[in-house]
Design a protein around this motif. Structure first.
Motif, PDB file in Angstrom:
ATOM      1  N   GLU A   1      10.444  13.712 -33.769  1.00  0.00           N
ATOM      2  CA  GLU A   1      11.592  13.128 -34.463  1.00  0.00           C
ATOM      3  C   GLU A   1      12.890  13.432 -33.730  1.00  0.00           C
TER       4      GLU A   1
ATOM      5  N   ASP B   1       7.049  16.049 -36.619  1.00  0.00           N
ATOM      6  CA  ASP B   1       8.330  16.251 -37.296  1.00  0.00           C
ATOM      7  C   ASP B   1       8.482  17.768 -37.354  1.00  0.00           C
TER       8      ASP B   1
ATOM      9  N   ASP C   1      10.865  19.351 -41.456  1.00  0.00           N
ATOM     10  CA  ASP C   1      11.020  18.284 -42.446  1.00  0.00           C
ATOM     11  C   ASP C   1      11.763  18.814 -43.663  1.00  0.00           C
ATOM     12  N   GLY C   2      12.789  18.063 -44.066  1.00  0.00           N
ATOM     13  CA  GLY C   2      13.598  18.499 -45.209  1.00  0.00           C
ATOM     14  C   GLY C   2      14.715  19.408 -44.749  1.00  0.00           C
TER      15      GLY C   2
ATOM     16  N   ARG D   1       9.491   8.108 -41.472  1.00  0.00           N
ATOM     17  CA  ARG D   1       8.983   7.609 -40.199  1.00  0.00           C
ATOM     18  C   ARG D   1       7.458   7.470 -40.247  1.00  0.00           C
TER      19      ARG D   1
ATOM     20  N   GLU E   1       5.600  11.056 -39.890  1.00  0.00           N
ATOM     21  CA  GLU E   1       5.713  11.553 -41.274  1.00  0.00           C
ATOM     22  C   GLU E   1       4.632  10.895 -42.143  1.00  0.00           C
TER      23      GLU E   1
HETATM   24 MN    MN Z   1      11.013  14.612 -42.045  1.00  0.00          MN
END
Ligand code: MN
Ligand code: AHG
Ligand code: MN
Length: 335
Positions: A92, A115, A118-119, A270, A274
């Motif tokens: 990402e 990724d 994430d978050g 994505r 993801e």
């Molecule tokens: Mn993510």
């Protein structure tokens, strides 16, 4: 005699599940386990050191990058490159594919999509984040240069996928297409230990997870479905980290939705790194994953590496009910 099964032991035992296995995937999965421990150490130390906050740049998808994203990305890339089992990465955090130079005597055939964090908007406020990974086998000859096209494989071609949830404890969940298993990091011995064997998602559950703040930006049938969840008195939970939100649903049952909105007309998440890995895991655990057009996520053509998709994922009966609900509502509306 103890009953602890570490991630490494488990991965090695499972190697025999694959005919003609040469141990490369085993090696790659173990390296991801090591990378997860390194990222975990930094996530835990984030409050103590100066790696919180925005990095100042924007990632390939035009979003602000947190420093910890950059760190996690670097560490994952480093571990994967050193392993020699991986020929390239899509992350990402990198606009273009990363191609690893060929290692002497190695024909690395695996590619990783990632990724790294994430978050990331959760980091500054001490709320759960995750890491998502997917592993593909390249289809072109190993001695030709790796290209973007090599990565444009459907989710159904995934060889393995997993995530790490950095929550109250750190849990790594992964599948190689033969069931899903979860490993909790025991910080006292620094090992991921098998804690959740053969995970199966409940057929239905009491949770729905969606950014309800965008309610007015959703299509009308999606709004009606969300009203329906509320009518059923389902409990709304939304952490804002797909990994953490889906982790809850995997264990307790429910449905997670990131529909298309007026801002993100194809959805926000994505597809390659993801939606696909998370869908592979959830399907392997008996769940379902589709997009807003009711197409199975894993069957979707991938046309570019940072492509976005809408997603509805979770307990099988709840995804079925959502499909039925949306189809019925759309038909009623049209007639
Ligand atoms: Mn993510
Ligand atoms: P990332 O931090 O890797 O960019 O991912 C954030 C994603 C996903 O994890 C999360 O569920 C979603 O964005 C939250 O988006 P909204 O704030 O639009 O709800
Ligand atoms: Mn991220």
């Amino acid at each position: 005699m103890n009953n602890i099964v570490t991630l490494d032991e488990f991965i090695i035992k499972r190697q025999k599940d694959f005919q003609y296995s040469s141990g490369e995937l085993t090696g790659l999965l173990r390296d991801i386990g090591v990378a997860a421990k390194i990222v975990n150490r930094e996530v835990n130390r984030a409050g103590l050191v100066n790696i919180l906050g925005e990095f100042g740049s924007e990632n390939a998808s035009g979003e602000k990058v947190q420093k910890l994203d950059v760190y996690a990305n670097e560490k994952m890339i480093e571990c994967l490159q050193n392993s020699g089992e991986c020929c390239g990465i899509v992350s990402e955090e990198n606009e273009n594919i990363i191609v690893f130079p060929k290692m002497e005597g190695k024909d690395s055939k695996y590619m990783v999509v990632l990724d790294p964090l994430d978050g990331s908007s959760n980091i500054d406020v001490n709320v759960s984040v995750g890491t998502i990974f997917g592993i593909y086998r390249r289809k072109t000859k190993y001695d030709t240069p790796l290209t973007v096209e090599d990565f444009l494989q459907k989710g159904s071609d995934l060889v393995a996928a997993g995530y790490v949830s950095f929550g109250t404890s750190t849990i790594l969940v992964y599948t190689t297409g033969k069931g899903v298993n979860g490993f909790t990091l025991d910080p006292s011995i620094g090992e991921f230990c098998l804690s959740h064997r053969d995970i199966m998602i409940p057929d239905k559950g009491n949770y729905y997870s969606v950014n309800q703040g965008y309610y007015l930006k959703f299509d009308v049938e999606m709004r009606r479905y969300i009203d329906h969840c509320s009518d059923l008195n389902l409990r709304l939970r939304y952490i804002g980290s797909m990994v953490s939100d889906i982790h809850r649903i995997l264990f307790q049952g429910g449905i997670y939705l990131y529909p298309k909105t007026r801002k993100y007309i194809n959805g926000k998440l994505r597809l390659l790194y993801e939606c696909n890995p998370m869908s592979f895991i959830v399907e392997q655990a008996g769940g379902k994953a589709i997009d807003g057009n009711l197409e199975r996520i894993l069957d979707k053509e991938v046309t570019s590496i940072h492509e976005r998709s809408s997603i509805i994922i979770g307990s099988p009966l709840m995804v079925d009910e959502m499909v039925e609900f949306v189809s019925r509502y759309t038909n009623d509306f049209m007639s």
